[in-house]
Design an enzyme around this catalytic site. Structure first.
Site, PDB file in Angstrom:
ATOM      1  N   ARG A  66       0.806  -1.225   0.000  1.00  0.00           N
ATOM      2  CA  ARG A  66       0.000   0.000   0.000  1.00  0.00           C
ATOM      3  C   ARG A  66       0.837   1.272   0.000  1.00  0.00           C
ATOM      4  O   ARG A  66       0.406   2.314  -0.472  1.00  0.00           O
ATOM      5  CB  ARG A  66      -0.942   0.007   1.200  1.00  0.00           C
ATOM      6  N   HIS A  70      -0.099   4.729  -1.859  1.00  0.00           N
ATOM      7  CA  HIS A  70      -0.228   6.019  -1.170  1.00  0.00           C
ATOM      8  C   HIS A  70       0.765   7.027  -1.740  1.00  0.00           C
ATOM      9  O   HIS A  70       0.448   8.211  -1.855  1.00  0.00           O
ATOM     10  CB  HIS A  70       0.033   5.864   0.334  1.00  0.00           C
ATOM     11  N   ASN A  97      -3.364   7.562   6.658  1.00  0.00           N
ATOM     12  CA  ASN A  97      -2.148   6.742   6.707  1.00  0.00           C
ATOM     13  C   ASN A  97      -2.232   5.601   7.706  1.00  0.00           C
ATOM     14  O   ASN A  97      -1.262   4.877   7.895  1.00  0.00           O
ATOM     15  CB  ASN A  97      -0.959   7.623   7.097  1.00  0.00           C
ATOM     16  N   HIS A 199      -6.059  -6.000  -2.099  1.00  0.00           N
ATOM     17  CA  HIS A 199      -6.645  -6.257  -0.778  1.00  0.00           C
ATOM     18  C   HIS A 199      -6.657  -7.747  -0.441  1.00  0.00           C
ATOM     19  O   HIS A 199      -7.120  -8.134   0.629  1.00  0.00           O
ATOM     20  CB  HIS A 199      -8.066  -5.679  -0.699  1.00  0.00           C
TER      21      HIS A 199
HETATM   22  C1  LIG Z   1       2.876   6.078  10.589  1.00  0.00           C
HETATM   23  C2  LIG Z   1       2.338   7.429  10.850  1.00  0.00           C
HETATM   24  O1  LIG Z   1       2.979   8.412  10.569  1.00  0.00           O
HETATM   25  N1  LIG Z   1       1.122   7.480  11.391  1.00  0.00           N
HETATM   26  C3  LIG Z   1       0.400   8.732  11.635  1.00  0.00           C
HETATM   27  C4  LIG Z   1      -0.892   8.721  10.867  1.00  0.00           C
HETATM   28  O2  LIG Z   1      -1.716   9.818  11.168  1.00  0.00           O
HETATM   29  C5  LIG Z   1      -2.090   9.884  12.524  1.00  0.00           C
HETATM   30  C6  LIG Z   1      -3.142  10.973  12.681  1.00  0.00           C
HETATM   31  O3  LIG Z   1      -2.842  12.127  11.950  1.00  0.00           O
HETATM   32  C7  LIG Z   1      -0.808  10.090  13.354  1.00  0.00           C
HETATM   33  O4  LIG Z   1      -1.133  10.176  14.724  1.00  0.00           O
HETATM   34  C8  LIG Z   1       0.131   8.911  13.115  1.00  0.00           C
HETATM   35  O5  LIG Z   1       1.349   9.094  13.774  1.00  0.00           O
END
Ligand SMILES: CC(=O)N[C@H]1CO[C@H](CO)[C@@H](O)[C@@H]1O
Ligand SMILES: *[C@@H]1O[C@H](CO)[C@@H](O)[C@H](O)[C@H]1NC(C)=O
Ligand SMILES: *[C@@H]1O[C@H](CO)[C@@H](O)[C@H](O)[C@H]1NC(C)=O
Ligand SMILES: *[C@@H]1O[C@H](CO)[C@@H](O)[C@H](O)[C@H]1NC(C)=O
Length: 333
Positions: A66, A70, A97, A199
């Protein structure tokens, strides 16, 4: 003054056309074996690291596949998903994310490549090669990966959530929006259904489909389920996912989520697609025909997947003198 406005207007129009084209999947400047002379062992190094990683952490296959998606869907395949700096509030930290993991694996591959061939192999190419290698590791198809991407230096928190079509496709998107999102990036309806087949490996957080189980129309009572989802499947999922559960994860392709195969499509046909965007695939005649084909004898899903991954890998790439080869994937040089 009027003349000036006009010129400015035309300039704006050109900028808009440019912005759309820059996302398009023309893949200019990419080729198979781009590093054959500058770093002949590059792909073997990636595969070596990845086979070690997959042996101990096979659950990273879904997230690492993924990652390429992304990356490519936002600003093109330019490694922007990997950046922590310069802004500190980059794509990586944007809400969509949640399913991403394995950034440290990309760093590990990069380290090995920097030792062999300093500043030669881009982070965007590493992401593309890793996506292929994790697919192979889960018994999926092999395809020749085009390389030659350069890394970008822009990554914005707001990009993935900036519009249903321009942002990252959402797990709640309907078929119209999904098709527009792919088409904006030069990808076809076939690419949409083929890449959704990814998936077949991986997991999803309960929060991504909780509404389908408990609160589909906003009434929020126990019977407020998604009528398009198989009721027996809903009952099973409710045992696993309680309301407002933010930690539990569920398989996207239960029964064979560790193996890359066609079973995801069989589940979608049986109205057991986990996410609304999986279920949405049933609402298009061309896609429905593909689902039937892909689950029949003589399925072309495996070879199609390689073709669609190459198409996706061409979105908005920086090549030649554009961009840079990062020394560290989380930082611009
Ligand atoms: C892996 C990563 O960076 N995760 C982030 C994804 O987004 C959330 C909410 O904005 C963050 O808290 C995470 O750290
Ligand atoms: C799809 O979603 C968009 C955005 O939410 C909405 O405007 C549109 O009406 C939906 N289309 C269908 C066919 O449901
Ligand atoms: C159900 O959804 C509605 C609208 O999205 C929301 O306002 C409500 O808080 C939700 N209820 C529950 C129990 O989650
Ligand atoms: C980003 O890259 C472009 C072109 O590669 C370059 O002109 C620009 O100076 C870079 N910006 C930063 C902040 O590094």
């Amino acid at each position: 003054m009027a003349g000036f406005k006009n010129i400015f207007g035309i300039f704006m129009l050109q900028m808009m056309v440019l912005a759309l084209f820059s996302l398009h999947a023309d893949g200019q400047g990419l080729k198979v074996g781009f590093y054959d002379e500058s770093c002949p062992q590059a792909e073997a190094i990636v595969s070596k690291v990845m086979s070690n990683v997959m042996a101990v952490a096979p659950s990273l296959s879904g997230p690492l596949l993924r990652l390429h998606f992304h990356d490519c869907f936002i600003r093109g395949c330019d490694g922007s998903i990997l950046l922590d700096t310069p802004t500190g509030q980059t794509e990586k930290f944007s809400p969509p994310n949640l399913s991403l993991r394995g950034f440290n694996i990309i760093d590990r591959v990069k380290l090995a490549l920097e030792m062999a061939c300093p500043s030669v192999v881009s982070c965007a190419d590493i992401v593309a090669l890793v996506a292929r290698d994790v697919t192979v590791a889960t018994k999926g198809p092999y395809w020749e990966v085009e390389t030659g991407r350069k890394d970008g230096n822009v990554s914005l928190f707001t990009d993935p959530i900036n519009g249903l079509v321009t942002g990252l496709p959402s797990f709640t998107s309907n078929i119209t929006i999904l098709k527009q999102s792919f088409s904006l990036r030069g990808l076809s309806t076939k690419d949409l259904v083929v890449l959704s087949g990814g998936h077949t490996i991986g997991m999803s957080h309960c929060s991504s489909f909780e509404e389908r189980l408990y609160n589909f129309t906003g009434k929020g009572n126990n019977d407020d389920t998604d009528p398009t989802m198989d009721q027996n499947y809903i009952a099973r999922l409710k045992l696993k996912c309680k309301p407002r559960d933010v930690t539990t994860i569920a398989e996207l392709d239960p029964g064979s989520f560790k193996t890359f195969d066609e079973s995801y499509y069989k589940l979608v046909i049986k109205r057991r697609g986990l996410l609304q965007s999986d279920a949405a695939l049933l609402n298009d005649p061309e896609i429905r025909a593909y689902l039937i084909q892909a689950t029949s004898h003589g399925s072309t899903f495996f070879s199609d997947f390689g073709v669609s991954m190459v198409n996706m890998g061409r979105i908005g790439v920086l090549t030649g003198s554009q961009g840079e080869v990062r020394k560290v994937c989380s930082k611009t040089n």
